[in-house]
Structure formats: structure tokens, C-alpha cells
Design a protein around this motif. Structure first.
Motif, PDB file in Angstrom:
ATOM      1  N   MET A   1       0.918  -0.951  -0.085  1.00 45.95           N
ATOM      2  CA  MET A   1       0.042   0.021   0.089  1.00 45.95           C
ATOM      3  C   MET A   1       0.809   1.488   0.062  1.00 45.95           C
ATOM      4  N   THR A   2       0.707   2.139  -0.921  1.00 45.18           N
ATOM      5  CA  THR A   2       1.460   3.253  -1.118  1.00 45.18           C
ATOM      6  C   THR A   2       0.408   4.490  -1.122  1.00 45.18           C
ATOM      7  N   GLN A   3       1.295   5.611  -0.911  1.00 47.32           N
ATOM      8  CA  GLN A   3       0.500   6.945  -0.886  1.00 47.32           C
ATOM      9  C   GLN A   3       1.057   7.806  -2.034  1.00 47.32           C
ATOM     10  N   CYS A 265       4.520   1.796   2.303  1.00 48.23           N
ATOM     11  CA  CYS A 265       5.635   2.760   2.315  1.00 48.23           C
ATOM     12  C   CYS A 265       5.249   4.119   2.469  1.00 48.23           C
ATOM     13  N   PRO A 266       6.080   4.682   3.271  1.00 49.18           N
ATOM     14  CA  PRO A 266       5.605   6.191   3.548  1.00 49.18           C
ATOM     15  C   PRO A 266       6.074   7.105   2.401  1.00 49.18           C
ATOM     16  N   GLU A 267       5.414   8.253   2.349  1.00 50.77           N
ATOM     17  CA  GLU A 267       5.555   9.142   1.149  1.00 50.77           C
ATOM     18  C   GLU A 267       7.107   9.629   1.179  1.00 50.77           C
ATOM     19  N   GLU A 278      11.472  20.337   3.797  1.00 52.16           N
ATOM     20  CA  GLU A 278      12.234  20.297   2.636  1.00 52.16           C
ATOM     21  C   GLU A 278      11.283  19.241   1.393  1.00 52.16           C
ATOM     22  N   ARG A 279      10.625  18.290   2.371  1.00 57.66           N
ATOM     23  CA  ARG A 279      10.137  17.239   1.447  1.00 57.66           C
ATOM     24  C   ARG A 279       8.565  17.425   1.096  1.00 57.66           C
ATOM     25  N   PHE A 280       8.018  18.434   1.976  1.00 58.55           N
ATOM     26  CA  PHE A 280       6.538  18.672   1.836  1.00 58.55           C
ATOM     27  C   PHE A 280       6.278  20.293   1.587  1.00 58.55           C
TER      28      PHE A 280
END
Length: 290
Positions: A1-3, A265-267, A278-280
Motif C-alpha cells: 500500500m503506497t500513498q 511505504c511512507p511518502e 524540504e520534503r513537503f
């Protein structure tokens, strides 16, 4: 499952323990310092006392039951005729030792305050959701100066509540049922509803892949894994397991959960809390909706 990403983040929901601060690194040394002091006061075998404390933790369903020492069988056997308050006086030095070590070691991870302040200044609401029961989680939130940065603290009620001395902003606490435990996607969706922000514009950050990240994925909420929170000082994890409240059934449930969460998996994976910026992209909901 991914986002997958879906525009700017309009709501940050964060775990507390080992996400904003090193709970293992503060609690475990404090607990063992208390146990060693108590064993010396009462001339008890430390391993017997630890066994008794584990039994109390399992009875209460929590490894963080503040006055478990007063309920340990070996302590009761040494002080059979004393009331709870009288036992506490005899063991005052042990409780003092716990508080001293906890205060010395409890600290936010680097960049936490600056990051949360930056998001708050942007108008992005910040909510904490934790498994730690209210007396314990609220103490740390207040002690670390997080209360003024959080819109709400969602935490389960204590089964046997101890007095909460810290002043509490009335709107801060959102009391969950004592049985609430992650992964509980319904609670996460309730938080989105309470803040009137859709799941796809909500970001959850936590240190557990099988509980935090799996929960976020199950709720359709974006996620960031606080990998740095899994880096525990050598030897402390084994000491925590030694006195854990987990029963054999709990261990089996955890194994089942990890198998169920496999492949989630995390985003984003973070090496420090400040990596969030930095990532969002973050923006209040009105701005995010344009």
C-alpha cells in the motif's frame, strides 16, 4: 500500500514519543534509576523487583504507570502495614531519582521547535496523536513547551488516572477511550473531520512503520516516517522489553500486524524532523484550495 502526493499539506498530525523527542532514551534510564534506588532502600533483589514491576505494567496495560512501584508485590511484602501514601514517603528518594533523570534526559530532537513554529506561522494547524495516556503525554507536552504549538492533543484516558498537576489549555485535550491504540485509522479520520481538512491534505508523521505509517495508509492520509526515532541508545531497548507490559498475546498481535503492514511505504523517510519542510509543501486549507 503506497500513498501519492496531493498538493500542499493543510494539516500536520504528529506522533509524540520517538518522533518529537527520544522517549526511550528518557524513560528507560529514569525507570531503572528509580528501581535501583527502591531496591537499595528496601534491601530488595533488583531482578525480583523488575519482575514485579513488569507484572504491574501488564495488569495496567501500560509500561508507563507512574506509581507502579507502590503496587509491586515485593514492595508490598516489605511494607505490609503501610498505606499508599506512607509507602510513597518511604520511597520518596526513588521517585525523586526518577524525576531527576527524566528531566535530565527528556529533550526535543533537533529542529522540532523551529519546524513547528514555521508551520504555525504559516497557519497550518498541528495536532498530536499518541498512544501515551494523558497524564504522561500531557506532562511531556507541557515540559517541552509544545502546548502552545499544538491545536489539540489526542490521547487515551488513563485506566487508573493519577492527578494531572500541569495547567492545561481547555481546548488542548481531546480524550480518547482508554482502549484506543494505533493503528486506528478511524481516529485519524476523526481528527481530519474535527479540523475540517480532507485526508489527502493531511500529513501524519511517526516512527513506527507497522503502526503509524500503516495507519496513515489505511486512512488515506499522507505519511512521513521518522526513521531517526528508531535509533535507540545501545542496550536501552532490551531494558525496556525487560519490564514491558506486553503479554505473549501482545507479541503475537504485533507479529501479525507487522505481516499485515508489510509493503506499506511512507511518502517520505526523514533523517531529522526538519526534513519535513524540504520534503513537503505546506499551506493552510483555504490557501491550498486557492
Amino acid at each position: 500500500m503506497t500513498q501519492t502526493a496531493s498538493g500542499p499539506v493543510a494539516l500536520l498530525v504528529t506522533d509524540l514519543d520517538n518522533t518529537l523527542y527520544d522517549w526511550v532514551g528518557s524513560f528507560v534510564p529514569a525507570f531503572y534509576a528509580m528501581a535501583e534506588e527502591a531496591a537499595a532502600i528496601l534491601n530488595l533483589d533488583i531482578e525480583t523487583l523488575l519482575d514485579d514491576m513488569r507484572e504491574v505494567h501488564q495488569r495496567h496495560g501500560s509500561s508507563e504507570h507512574p506509581f507502579a512501584l507502590l503496587e509491586a508485590a515485593s514492595v508490598t511484602a516489605r511494607l505490609p502495614s503501610l498505606s499508599r501514601d506512607e509507602k510513597a514517603k518511604v520511597l520518596d528518594a526513588a521517585f525523586h531519582r526518577f524525576n531527576t533523570v527524566r528531566k535530565e534526559r527528556l529533550a526535543l530532537y533537533g529542529g522540532v521547535i523551529a519546524t513547528l513554529e514555521a508551520l504555525s506561522e504559516q497557519g497550518v494547524p498541528i495536532v498530536a496523536y499518541t498512544d501515551a495516556r494523558i497524564p504522561n503525554s500531557l506532562y511531556r507536552v507541557n515540559r517541552l513547551g509544545l502546548d502552545h504549538l499544538l491545536v489539540h492533543l489526542y490521547a487515551p484516558a488513563a485506566r487508573f488516572p493519577d492527578r494531572v498537576d500541569a495547567p492545561t489549555r481547555k481546548a488542548l485535550l481531546k480524550v480518547l477511550p482508554e482502549s484506543d491504540r494505533k493503528p486506528n485509522p478511524r481516529t485519524l479520520l476523526d481528527i481530519c473531520r474535527d479540523l475540517d481538512v480532507p485526508p489527502q491534505q493531511t500529513l501524519y508523521i511517526g516512527d513506527s512503520l507497522s503502526r503509524d505509517i500503516f495507519m496513515a495508509a489505511s486512512a488515506g492520509v499522507r505519511s512521513a516516517w521518522a526513521r531517526y526515532g528508531t535509533e535507540v541508545e545501545a542496550g536501552l531497548w532490551e531494558k525496556l522489553v525487560r519490564i514491558t507490559h506486553w503479554t505473549e498475546a501482545d507479541v503475537a498481535d504485533e507479529a501479525r500486524l507487522k505481516a499485515e503492514a508489510a509493503g506499506t511505504c511512507p511518502e517520505a523517510t526523514l533523517d531529522q524532523f526538519a526534513d519535513l519542510l524540504e520534503r513537503f509543501d505546506f499551506a493552510p486549507q483555504r490557501a491550498a484550495q486557492g
